[in-house]
Design a protein around this motif. Structure first.
Motif, mmCIF file in Angstrom:
data_model
loop_
_atom_site.group_PDB
_atom_site.id
_atom_site.type_symbol
_atom_site.label_atom_id
_atom_site.label_comp_id
_atom_site.label_asym_id
_atom_site.label_seq_id
_atom_site.Cartn_x
_atom_site.Cartn_y
_atom_site.Cartn_z
ATOM 1 N N LEU A 176 1.045 -39.182 22.429
ATOM 2 C CA LEU A 176 -0.230 -39.839 22.140
ATOM 3 C C LEU A 176 -0.467 -39.949 20.639
ATOM 4 O O LEU A 176 -0.867 -41.010 20.132
ATOM 5 C CB LEU A 176 -1.355 -39.060 22.812
ATOM 6 C CG LEU A 176 -2.763 -39.633 22.665
ATOM 7 C CD1 LEU A 176 -2.824 -41.029 23.255
ATOM 8 C CD2 LEU A 176 -3.779 -38.722 23.334
ATOM 9 N N THR B 172 -4.725 -46.840 25.530
ATOM 10 C CA THR B 172 -4.841 -47.324 26.902
ATOM 11 C C THR B 172 -3.466 -47.559 27.520
ATOM 12 O O THR B 172 -3.201 -47.176 28.672
ATOM 13 C CB THR B 172 -5.669 -48.617 26.940
ATOM 14 O OG1 THR B 172 -6.961 -48.372 26.376
ATOM 15 C CG2 THR B 172 -5.815 -49.110 28.370
ATOM 16 N N LEU C 111 -1.902 -44.216 28.280
ATOM 17 C CA LEU C 111 -2.507 -43.571 29.434
ATOM 18 C C LEU C 111 -2.044 -44.205 30.738
ATOM 19 O O LEU C 111 -1.805 -43.511 31.733
ATOM 20 C CB LEU C 111 -4.037 -43.640 29.334
ATOM 21 C CG LEU C 111 -4.689 -42.820 28.206
ATOM 22 C CD1 LEU C 111 -6.193 -43.051 28.211
ATOM 23 C CD2 LEU C 111 -4.384 -41.338 28.377
ATOM 24 N N VAL D 31 0.365 -41.073 31.237
ATOM 25 C CA VAL D 31 -0.512 -40.046 31.783
ATOM 26 C C VAL D 31 -0.840 -40.315 33.253
ATOM 27 O O VAL D 31 -0.823 -39.393 34.078
ATOM 28 C CB VAL D 31 -1.802 -39.950 30.946
ATOM 29 C CG1 VAL D 31 -2.741 -38.902 31.532
ATOM 30 C CG2 VAL D 31 -1.465 -39.600 29.502
#
Length: 390
Positions: free
Chosen positions: A94, A116, A119, A123
């Motif tokens: 990140l 974004t 993620l 993630v």
């Protein structure tokens, strides 16, 4: 599905080649790196996720491998070390995504877009894999708890039967034994009848003794009783050696944790195997082996047998009862001739490691996660300095 890894390699390589337009040598090198990460995922999913994060940061568009490896890492991580590696890779990736964004555009919009994207492709698959792994773990735990409840109910039923037999049948047999003994010592009883009454009294006392033995066996399965487990196999073998039986105990693998039923079943397998060996091959060497596997333990008792002694086979009610005991512990029992010997083999389950209680993170775990994050940031700096990613 076996075709998924190949599809990931092809798709990720084509995405990078189409978006970045590197030379053919760079494309081949990237494809080789992707293949390495795919192969690494089979055994070390957290390490494969770290490699995928690094490749995604260097290429800027290698999200296919990133999403696939993130999902695999979420499914595979169960220990603290693996969790630290994954968390460190997530944090380092990140920060690296934010650091590698160009500074000549809208900063907020660029950072939000990078975060974004990260993620969504890193993630989110990681959390999805972790959710499914936790769901499967919960299902296994519920099944394990259900089996424990069923075992408790069976043990309670055995205790109820033991009480009923002791209170009703034991009382009646005691009366029969007392009355037969009174008749046996009566003065006016003919000798022919006295002999029959003596046999009756002896039979009643024998039946009463067998009843008490059976009640004791049933009560021995009550929770909290000192039933022998697999840890008592060493003492059992030592006792046989002290009695003059040549027994060899061989253990291999990393010992795991077994449940109460499986532990007692393992002990009874060794006990029954040694009993059969003493009965059918007295004085002959016996080998007891415990082979620990990741999810089971193999208990084997092997002894040579003579053809004349083993014509009927060492089987009987002992092995039949042993088979029932092993099946009750979700295991499997096999016994029979093996060459010039006889073998009793049982496979019993161990408690899965992910059902062990979780322990708090230690300084070593935190240090490992920080080292992974720093390593990824070093890769980012090298990519910026060498101009691989601008």
């Amino acid at each position: 599905m076996p075709w998924v890894p190949a599809a990931v390699v092809v798709a990720d390589t084509l995405v990078v080649a189409g978006a970045r337009s590197p030379g053919w040598w760079a494309t081949v090198a990237y494809a080789v790196a992707v293949v390495g990460a795919v192969l690494l995922r089979r055994r070390l999913a957290p390490a494969a996720f770290v490699v995928a994060v690094g490749l995604a940061l260097v290429s800027g568009v290698g999200v296919v491998l990133l999403a696939w490896s993130a999902y695999g890492a979420g499914r595979a991580v169960v220990g603290r070390s693996g969790g630290a590696v994954v968390v460190g890779a997530v944090v380092g990736g990140l920060v690296g995504q934010v650091a590698l964004q160009p500074a000549d555009g809208p900063v907020v919009r660029t950072v939000v877009s990078a975060v974004t994207t990260y993620l969504v492709f890193a993630v989110l698959p990681l959390l999805a894999g972790r959710y499914l792994a936790q769901h499967e773990r919960l299902v296994r735990h519920l099944r394990w708890s259900r089996d424990l409840v069923a075992d408790r109910e069976r043990l309670d039923e055995r205790l109820r039967i033991a009480r009923a037999m002791h209170d009703s049948l034991g009382h009646r047999l005691s009366l029969v034994s007392v009355q037969a003994a009174a008749l046996e010592v009566a003065d006016d009883l003919p000798d022919r009848h006295r002999q029959a009454v003596g046999q009756l009294a002896g039979a009643a006392r024998g039946a009463l003794d067998e009843l008490y033995d059976l009640v004791g066996t049933l009560r021995g399965a009550v929770p909290g009783s000192a039933a022998p487990g697999i840890e008592a196999v060493d003492g059992l073998v030592a006792g046989q050696r002290a009695a003059g039986v040549p027994v060899t105990l061989v253990s291999s693998g990393v010992p795991g944790r077994v449940g109460a039923l499986a532990g007692e079943a393992a002990y009874r397998v060794v006990e029954e195997g040694l009993t059969n060996a003493a009965k059918h091959a007295p004085g002959r060497p016996v080998t007891v082996s415990l082979a620990w596997e990741p999810d089971s333990v193999l208990v084997r008792v092997t002894n040579p047998v003579d053809g004349a002694r083993s014509a009927g086979g060492p089987g009987g009610f002992g092995l039949a009862g042993l088979d029932e005991r092993v099946l009750a512990a979700d295991g499997m029992l096999r016994h029979g001739r093996t060459g010039d010997g006889f073998s009793v083999l049982a496979m019993l389950p161990t408690v899965p490691p992910d059902l062990e209680p979780a322990r708090p993170a230690t300084r070593r775990t935190v240090t490992l996660g920080g080292a992974i994050a720093v390593s990824i940031l070093v890769v980012v700096l090298l990519a910026m300095v060498t101009g691989v990613r601008t």
